[in-house]
Write a protein that holds these residues in place. Structure first.
Motif, PDB file in Angstrom:
ATOM      1  N   LYS A  32       0.493  -1.399   0.154  1.00 56.38           N
ATOM      2  CA  LYS A  32      -0.431  -0.109   0.265  1.00 56.38           C
ATOM      3  C   LYS A  32       0.874   1.240   0.057  1.00 56.38           C
ATOM      4  O   LYS A  32       0.479   2.445  -0.563  1.00 56.38           O
ATOM      5  CB  LYS A  32      -1.092   0.030   1.293  1.00 56.38           C
ATOM      6  CG  LYS A  32      -2.159  -1.262   1.480  1.00 56.38           C
ATOM      7  CD  LYS A  32      -3.084  -0.797   2.651  1.00 56.38           C
ATOM      8  CE  LYS A  32      -3.924  -2.144   2.237  1.00 56.38           C
ATOM      9  NZ  LYS A  32      -5.214  -2.502   3.168  1.00 56.38           N
ATOM     10  N   ILE A  33       2.101   1.458   0.737  1.00 59.78           N
ATOM     11  CA  ILE A  33       2.837   2.533   0.916  1.00 59.78           C
ATOM     12  C   ILE A  33       3.618   2.696  -0.656  1.00 59.78           C
ATOM     13  O   ILE A  33       3.756   3.520  -0.930  1.00 59.78           O
ATOM     14  CB  ILE A  33       3.546   1.798   1.912  1.00 59.78           C
ATOM     15  CG1 ILE A  33       3.583   2.351   3.294  1.00 59.78           C
ATOM     16  CG2 ILE A  33       4.975   3.019   2.188  1.00 59.78           C
ATOM     17  CD1 ILE A  33       4.096   2.074   4.179  1.00 59.78           C
ATOM     18  N   GLU A  35       2.560   1.746  -2.897  1.00 60.16           N
ATOM     19  CA  GLU A  35       1.975   2.120  -4.102  1.00 60.16           C
ATOM     20  C   GLU A  35       0.918   3.538  -3.827  1.00 60.16           C
ATOM     21  O   GLU A  35       0.992   4.182  -4.784  1.00 60.16           O
ATOM     22  CB  GLU A  35       0.383   1.195  -4.507  1.00 60.16           C
ATOM     23  CG  GLU A  35       0.423  -0.224  -5.153  1.00 60.16           C
ATOM     24  CD  GLU A  35      -0.917  -1.502  -4.566  1.00 60.16           C
ATOM     25  OE1 GLU A  35      -1.795  -0.605  -3.954  1.00 60.16           O
ATOM     26  OE2 GLU A  35      -0.609  -2.296  -4.731  1.00 60.16           O
ATOM     27  N   ALA A  36       0.876   4.189  -2.935  1.00 60.58           N
ATOM     28  CA  ALA A  36       0.442   5.212  -2.995  1.00 60.58           C
ATOM     29  C   ALA A  36       1.479   5.965  -3.273  1.00 60.58           C
ATOM     30  O   ALA A  36       1.872   7.010  -3.826  1.00 60.58           O
ATOM     31  CB  ALA A  36       0.784   5.410  -1.103  1.00 60.58           C
ATOM     32  N   LYS A  39       1.455   6.706  -6.819  1.00 67.99           N
ATOM     33  CA  LYS A  39      -0.011   7.656  -7.063  1.00 67.99           C
ATOM     34  C   LYS A  39       0.652   8.599  -6.941  1.00 67.99           C
ATOM     35  O   LYS A  39      -0.408   9.941  -7.386  1.00 67.99           O
ATOM     36  CB  LYS A  39      -1.051   7.403  -6.863  1.00 67.99           C
ATOM     37  CG  LYS A  39      -1.045   5.629  -7.409  1.00 67.99           C
ATOM     38  CD  LYS A  39      -2.610   5.294  -7.030  1.00 67.99           C
ATOM     39  CE  LYS A  39      -3.152   3.875  -7.493  1.00 67.99           C
ATOM     40  NZ  LYS A  39      -3.739   2.928  -6.368  1.00 67.99           N
ATOM     41  N   ASP A  40       1.570   9.590  -5.385  1.00 71.32           N
ATOM     42  CA  ASP A  40       1.889  10.885  -5.396  1.00 71.32           C
ATOM     43  C   ASP A  40       1.480  12.081  -6.770  1.00 71.32           C
ATOM     44  O   ASP A  40       2.882  11.920  -7.321  1.00 71.32           O
ATOM     45  CB  ASP A  40       3.294  10.508  -4.871  1.00 71.32           C
ATOM     46  CG  ASP A  40       3.551  12.201  -4.601  1.00 71.32           C
ATOM     47  OD1 ASP A  40       2.399  13.088  -4.342  1.00 71.32           O
ATOM     48  OD2 ASP A  40       4.598  12.220  -3.492  1.00 71.32           O
ATOM     49  N   SER A  45       7.769  11.142  -3.096  1.00 68.06           N
ATOM     50  CA  SER A  45       8.303  10.308  -2.691  1.00 68.06           C
ATOM     51  C   SER A  45       9.201   9.505  -4.011  1.00 68.06           C
ATOM     52  O   SER A  45       9.940   8.684  -3.434  1.00 68.06           O
ATOM     53  CB  SER A  45       6.630   9.897  -2.188  1.00 68.06           C
ATOM     54  OG  SER A  45       6.323   9.880  -1.606  1.00 68.06           O
TER      55      SER A  45
END
Length: 79
Positions: A32-33, A35-36, A39-40, A45
């Motif tokens: 999840k981290i 993927e986030a 998508k930032d 990131s």
């Protein structure tokens, strides 16, 4: 009074040694981290040079060179 990351804990309550490494993260959380971060929209990131760093115009490069030369002359004049 000294403040540290456990200063807010009630007296007598122990949450472990502050110098120990953090507990391991499960694979679902890691996914999840990751993927986030991908998508930032701001790209904060993502590591490495940004698009602006790779595509500078000749005018921008000339301006930066002139600023560097001016800074060097100023530093030499003050010493």
């Amino acid at each position: 009074m000294a403040q540290n990351s456990a200063s807010h804990n009630p007296i007598g309550v122990s949450f472990g040694n502050l110098t120990d490494p953090p507990p391991p993260v499960d694979d679902d959380t890691k996914t999840k981290i990751s993927e986030a971060a991908k998508k930032d929209p701001t790209g904060q990131s993502v590591g490495g040079p940004g698009k602006d760093d790779l595509e500078k115009s000749e005018e921008t490069l000339d301006h930066e060179r002139q600023r560097a030369e001016t800074s060097t002359k100023f530093a030499q004049a003050n010493h």
